[in-house]
Design a protein around this motif. Structure first.
Motif, PDB file in Angstrom:
ATOM      1  N   ASP A  69       2.287  -5.337  -5.915  1.00 37.09           N
ATOM      2  CA  ASP A  69       1.587  -6.494  -5.581  1.00 37.09           C
ATOM      3  C   ASP A  69       2.563  -7.808  -5.598  1.00 37.09           C
ATOM      4  O   ASP A  69       2.527  -8.841  -5.016  1.00 37.09           O
ATOM      5  CB  ASP A  69       0.566  -6.689  -6.652  1.00 37.09           C
ATOM      6  CG  ASP A  69      -0.747  -7.858  -6.632  1.00 37.09           C
ATOM      7  OD1 ASP A  69      -1.538  -7.583  -5.890  1.00 37.09           O
ATOM      8  OD2 ASP A  69      -0.190  -9.016  -6.921  1.00 37.09           O
TER       9      ASP A  69
ATOM     10  N   GLN B  82       3.308 -10.660  -3.105  1.00 39.10           N
ATOM     11  CA  GLN B  82       3.115 -12.158  -3.438  1.00 39.10           C
ATOM     12  C   GLN B  82       4.638 -12.844  -3.299  1.00 39.10           C
ATOM     13  O   GLN B  82       4.752 -14.221  -2.456  1.00 39.10           O
ATOM     14  CB  GLN B  82       2.792 -12.483  -5.026  1.00 39.10           C
ATOM     15  CG  GLN B  82       1.369 -12.027  -5.228  1.00 39.10           C
ATOM     16  CD  GLN B  82       0.847 -12.513  -6.465  1.00 39.10           C
ATOM     17  OE1 GLN B  82       1.118 -13.617  -7.019  1.00 39.10           O
ATOM     18  NE2 GLN B  82       0.633 -11.399  -7.471  1.00 39.10           N
TER      19      GLN B  82
ATOM     20  N   ARG C 215       5.140 -13.704   0.484  1.00 40.14           N
ATOM     21  CA  ARG C 215       4.202 -14.803   0.976  1.00 40.14           C
ATOM     22  C   ARG C 215       4.877 -16.278   0.489  1.00 40.14           C
ATOM     23  O   ARG C 215       4.557 -17.214   1.175  1.00 40.14           O
ATOM     24  CB  ARG C 215       3.027 -14.200   0.659  1.00 40.14           C
ATOM     25  CG  ARG C 215       2.288 -13.349   1.734  1.00 40.14           C
ATOM     26  CD  ARG C 215       1.048 -13.240   1.599  1.00 40.14           C
ATOM     27  NE  ARG C 215       0.178 -12.607   2.830  1.00 40.14           N
ATOM     28  CZ  ARG C 215      -1.161 -12.615   2.841  1.00 40.14           C
ATOM     29  NH1 ARG C 215      -2.039 -13.018   2.087  1.00 40.14           N
ATOM     30  NH2 ARG C 215      -1.510 -11.880   3.793  1.00 40.14           N
TER      31      ARG C 215
ATOM     32  N   VAL D 200      -4.256  -3.861  -2.489  1.00 43.99           N
ATOM     33  CA  VAL D 200      -3.337  -5.071  -1.932  1.00 43.99           C
ATOM     34  C   VAL D 200      -3.692  -5.319  -0.535  1.00 43.99           C
ATOM     35  O   VAL D 200      -2.789  -6.213  -0.285  1.00 43.99           O
ATOM     36  CB  VAL D 200      -1.623  -4.650  -2.220  1.00 43.99           C
ATOM     37  CG1 VAL D 200      -1.451  -4.624  -3.506  1.00 43.99           C
ATOM     38  CG2 VAL D 200      -1.613  -3.365  -1.265  1.00 43.99           C
TER      39      VAL D 200
ATOM     40  N   ASP E 208      -5.606  -7.700   0.503  1.00 45.51           N
ATOM     41  CA  ASP E 208      -5.833  -9.112   0.759  1.00 45.51           C
ATOM     42  C   ASP E 208      -4.398  -9.614   0.660  1.00 45.51           C
ATOM     43  O   ASP E 208      -4.378 -10.889   1.105  1.00 45.51           O
ATOM     44  CB  ASP E 208      -6.522  -9.717  -0.440  1.00 45.51           C
ATOM     45  CG  ASP E 208      -6.101  -9.188  -1.990  1.00 45.51           C
ATOM     46  OD1 ASP E 208      -5.239  -8.316  -1.905  1.00 45.51           O
ATOM     47  OD2 ASP E 208      -6.231 -10.237  -2.702  1.00 45.51           O
ATOM     48  N   LYS E 209      -3.231  -9.110   0.382  1.00 43.45           N
ATOM     49  CA  LYS E 209      -1.839  -9.836   0.442  1.00 43.45           C
ATOM     50  C   LYS E 209      -1.203  -9.160   1.807  1.00 43.45           C
ATOM     51  O   LYS E 209      -0.025  -9.478   1.726  1.00 43.45           O
ATOM     52  CB  LYS E 209      -1.373  -9.580  -0.777  1.00 43.45           C
ATOM     53  CG  LYS E 209      -2.016 -10.232  -2.075  1.00 43.45           C
ATOM     54  CD  LYS E 209      -1.071 -10.111  -3.328  1.00 43.45           C
ATOM     55  CE  LYS E 209      -1.797 -10.752  -4.416  1.00 43.45           C
ATOM     56  NZ  LYS E 209      -3.107 -10.084  -4.776  1.00 43.45           N
TER      57      LYS E 209
END
Length: 223
Positions: A100, A104, A107, A129, A131-132
């Motif tokens: 995760d 992050q 991004r 994960v 959503d990422k």
């Protein structure tokens, strides 16, 4: 509406003595993305290239640079690959304890984030994960070398991940043993981005090879 198919030739199978020209050639001959296999001789049993080579290739194509990091640890190198010109940075779920956090970080660097699974890793590893993610890469061979034989058991994993993705705008990519014989199978299972190395570079007719893989994949989507 049928899914669009992305063809991403892997330069792992290109002529390394003229790599810039090879990238220009696949760009001209119809690729959608340029797939960059980064290997460290630690996470996988081979060594390829690092961010300096990615940066050197960047002026040779405006196509998406799809960078697949088969390295561990990966976090210390994410910024370097982002600065080198990668558009998508994919890390392995198996490469570190904090997936995760890695996603992050990618991004936060303004890049699209991907995660890759080796053949023995179940799809449940990415459930929390999603959503990422901008991309999921299913390895249909054991990573480390080009030219390996496709592992049919991974088709079930592709189908399961397609179901997990649902309506999310996440690409489902497949890498390993993709050619005119397997492209339709992975596309039918739900893949929409196909990495092909030797099947593109095998005889010098890149345009014909890319078109043939795309045609086979689209037939699989329509099946």
């Amino acid at each position: 509406m049928a899914r669009e198919i992305v063809i991403a030739p892997s330069i792992l199978s290109a002529d390394f003595a003229k790599l810039g020209g090879e990238v220009e050639a696949i760009d001209r001959d119809g690729c959608d993305w340029v797939h960059l296999d980064v290997m460290d001789g630690h996470f996988v049993p081979n060594i390829t290239f690092g961010p300096d080579v990615v940066a050197a290739l960047r002026p040779h194509s405006d196509k998406v640079f799809d960078t697949h990091l088969m390295i561990a640890p990966c976090d210390p190198y994410l910024e370097a690959f982002a600065k080198a010109g990668s558009d998508i940075i994919t890390v392995h779920a198996e490469a570190g304890p904090h997936l995760d956090r890695s996603l992050q970080h990618i991004r936060s660097l303004g890049k699209k984030a991907g995660v890759s699974l080796t053949p023995s890793t179940p799809e449940s590893a990415i459930e929390y994960v999603l959503d990422k993610l901008d991309l999921v890469l299913v390895m249909t061979v054991n990573p480390g070398f080009g030219g390996q034989t496709f592992i049919p058991a991974q088709l079930d994993k592709i189908r399961a991940i397609r179901k997990m993705i649902g309506e999310r705008p996440i690409h489902l990519e497949v890498d390993g043993g993709v050619n005119v014989d397997t492209a339709g199978l992975v596309a039918e299972a739900g893949a929409d981005a196909l990495v092909a190395g030797s099947a593109v570079f095998k005889n010098g007719d890149y345009a014909k090879n890319i078109a043939a893989i795309r045609e086979a994949a689209m037939a699989g989507v329509a099946a």
